[in-house]
Enzyme design. Structure first.
Site, PDB file in Angstrom:
ATOM      1  N   LYS A 212       0.868  -1.348   0.125  1.00 59.90           N
ATOM      2  CA  LYS A 212      -0.095  -0.264  -0.175  1.00 59.90           C
ATOM      3  C   LYS A 212       0.927   1.249   0.024  1.00 59.90           C
ATOM      4  O   LYS A 212       1.404   1.458   0.989  1.00 59.90           O
ATOM      5  CB  LYS A 212      -0.813  -0.026   1.217  1.00 59.90           C
ATOM      6  CG  LYS A 212      -1.948   1.166   1.062  1.00 59.90           C
ATOM      7  CD  LYS A 212      -2.875   1.089   2.101  1.00 59.90           C
ATOM      8  CE  LYS A 212      -3.974   2.068   2.131  1.00 59.90           C
ATOM      9  NZ  LYS A 212      -3.890   3.414   1.839  1.00 59.90           N
ATOM     10  N   LYS A 373      -7.281  -3.041   3.801  1.00 57.88           N
ATOM     11  CA  LYS A 373      -6.086  -2.209   4.024  1.00 57.88           C
ATOM     12  C   LYS A 373      -5.383  -2.753   5.449  1.00 57.88           C
ATOM     13  O   LYS A 373      -6.320  -2.709   6.303  1.00 57.88           O
ATOM     14  CB  LYS A 373      -6.096  -0.801   3.852  1.00 57.88           C
ATOM     15  CG  LYS A 373      -7.145  -0.122   4.604  1.00 57.88           C
ATOM     16  CD  LYS A 373      -7.351   1.458   4.173  1.00 57.88           C
ATOM     17  CE  LYS A 373      -8.415   2.121   4.947  1.00 57.88           C
ATOM     18  NZ  LYS A 373      -8.621   3.372   4.665  1.00 57.88           N
TER      19      LYS A 373
END
Ligand SMILES: Nc1ncnc2c1ncn2[C@@H]1O[C@H](COP(=O)(O)OP(=O)(O)OP(=O)(O)O)[C@@H](O)[C@H]1O
Length: 506
Positions: A212, A373
């Site tokens: 990420k 996430k």
């Protein structure tokens, strides 16, 4: 239909916290509209005018002298025409002419109608938070399931157009909305995962685990030699990012739509701070930092739409077209390799990882569970509701921030805490210069703001609170940075804040 019905509905929607009541009010109104009124009315209720912004400030509007009428007489078409006339008046003498047109309109408005018009024209009615409720209401008014309405909205990016199609042409008209190369769609979003292992297990390891990166989202469209680059909020930035345009033009394909993150790197290849990447997106962007793209999705390739294909197929397409620009990813790693990838991402200076179900389609505009996430810290994107004047060393600066979470039912943000931790002198100065431009009101201690500014807050957790209206308060909150790429509609919800409560107190 009389314009006053729209005003009354807007007031009714604003006055209740109940999602059901809001949806019903909107649904009833939509069902009573003539087909040619739908687009305008849905735009107004979403805080937009079909003519776009007309560039008239609050001060000008409030200076216009006109006595209100007692009985409402204006129709929707008359109001829309009047706004159109104002919008199309330009050139010399236009200031006076525009004022005259507005005075004429206000002279035929009730007090409530004028108030609505002023808020509409100054952008104060823009409440992205109402999108979900409006989408429901459109589906209900048209007697359709929610999914095709939602899909048409994500592909068109416009609720007003979606509503007209749903109400006049039903499911068949909605099915005509397709991905068009050159027209951006709302990006798919992620939900926070409790833990990496939890996310991995939820999909039985059938996942892509990807770095990420902490840059800026880009959506790239190319057809032939024509390239367009858009931000997360679908703003076009093509002319500001020539290095990306050049690189995309060289990809081996005739047409493509890619989704990814872009980032400026240091000489040693580590990510530069988010603010530096974002500085390339401003009006007077500095070109000395080179942006690198890292693509993680391919939603169209060479004439074939891939939105509904599983992620695995979309990643195959990405590999064919831009293998050298793929974000570092592992496909179906075992739990141990996934954990090692997470550590490697952090070591390389990135935020964490995304865990994505390989079987999932591209759910544009949605914050779904199929993308999760994983980050080492909790962060929330909150709305700045106001700021208190500092004292001591911070005298003269707007300092302690009042923070709010989004009401998913479209109401005003709900306060969840305050903080001045993490604010550098530069940020304090920026707040002091910027906040008065967003001022709603003030008292001796505090300047209260319109809900326009989003700030990313790091926190240790949350606790039950009797002081704050949502029943929950942030613990040890500190400011990470402002998020100019986000709007109120994208702030975290009160539910996302409550989800951080220890399980026994939820
Ligand atoms: N591999 C990746 N896949 C998808 N998004 C990624 C990836 N790497 C970085 N991102 C960024 O993370 C964002 C997805 O997280 P999320 O949906 O929570 O958005 P967000 O609210 O902006 O998150 P955050 O505040 O944590 O950046 C994307 O908008 C994108 O900008």
């Amino acid at each position: 239909m009389l314009f006053t019905r729209i005003v009354d509905t807007s007031v009714a929607v604003g006055a209740t916290r109940s999602r059901k009541a809001k949806t019903e009010a909107l649904q009833t109104l939509l069902a009573d509209l003539r087909p040619d009124e739908v687009e305008t009315v849905v735009a107004w209720l979403s805080g937009e005018m079909t003519q776009g912004r007309i560039g008239i400030g609050w001060r000008t509007l409030s200076d216009i002298e006109a006595d209100p009428v007692e009985q409402p007489v204006l129709t929707i078409a008359e109001v829309d025409d009047a706004i159109g006339a104002v919008a199309s008046t330009s050139g010399s003498g236009s200031t006076k002419r525009r004022r005259d047109l507005l005075a004429e309109l206000f002279g035929r408005s009730t007090r409530g109608e004028r108030d609505f018009l002023v808020r509409l024209m100054t952008g104060e009615l823009r409440q992205g938070a109402l999108e979900g409720v409006m989408t429901d209401a459109i589906a209900k008014a048209a007697g359709l399931p929610l999914e095709p309405v939602r899909r048409a909205f994500m592909l068109s990016g416009r609720l007003s157009v979606t509503a007209t199609a749903a109400l006049s042409g039903g499911e068949q008209a909605l099915a005509e909305f397709v991905l068009t190369v050159g027209r951006p769609i709302r990006p798919m979003l992620a939900s926070p995962a409790e833990t990496l292992a939890g996310a991995w297990t939820e999909f039985g390891g059938d996942v892509s685990v990807e770095y990420k990166l902490d840059g800026a989202r880009i959506q790239v469209h190319r057809s032939g030699d024509e390239v367009h680059v858009y931000t997360r909020t679908l703003r076009e930035i093509t002319s500001g990012v020539p290095e990306l345009v050049e690189l995309i033009r060289e990809l081996p394909c005739t047409s493509v739509v890619l989704d990814g993150e872009t980032l400026a790197l240091t000489d040693s290849g580590r990510p530069r701070p988010f603010q530096e990447t974002m500085s390339r997106f401003g009006a007077d962007s500095a070109h000395d930092l080179l942006l690198h793209p890292y693509f993680f999705d391919c939603i169209h390739l060479d004439g074939v739409d891939l939105l509904d294909e599983p992620l695995e197929r979309r990643l195959d397409a990405l590999d064919r077209v831009a293998p050298q620009h793929r974000i570092p990813a592992l496909l179906r790693p075992d739990a141990e390799s996934a954990a090692a990838h997470f550590d490697a991402a952090l070591d390389a200076g990135h935020e964490g990882v995304m865990v994505k179900a390989l079987s999932s389609s591209y759910a544009a505009g949605r914050r779904g569970r199929t993308w999760q996430k994983v980050k080492p810290e909790h962060t929330l994107d909150l709305v700045v509701l106001g700021a208190e004047w500092g004292y001591g060393r911070r005298t003269g600066w707007l300092s302690n921030l009042h923070l709010g979470a989004r009401d998913p039912d479209g109401g005003p943000p709900i306060m969840v805490g305050k903080t001045f931790k993490g604010l550098t002198d530069a940020l304090l100065q920026w707040q002091t210069d910027e906040f008065p431009k967003h001022e709603r009101s003030r008292d001796d201690h505090t300047v209260y703001l319109e809900p326009d500014l989003i700030v990313e807050i790091e926190l240790d957790g949350v606790q039950v609170s009797t002081r704050y209206p949502g029943g929950v308060a942030l613990r040890f909150a500190r400011v990470l940075r402002y998020r100019p790429d986000k709007t109120h509609a994208e702030a975290d919800t009160i539910e996302a804040v409550r989800a951080l409560l220890p399980t026994q107190s939820r």
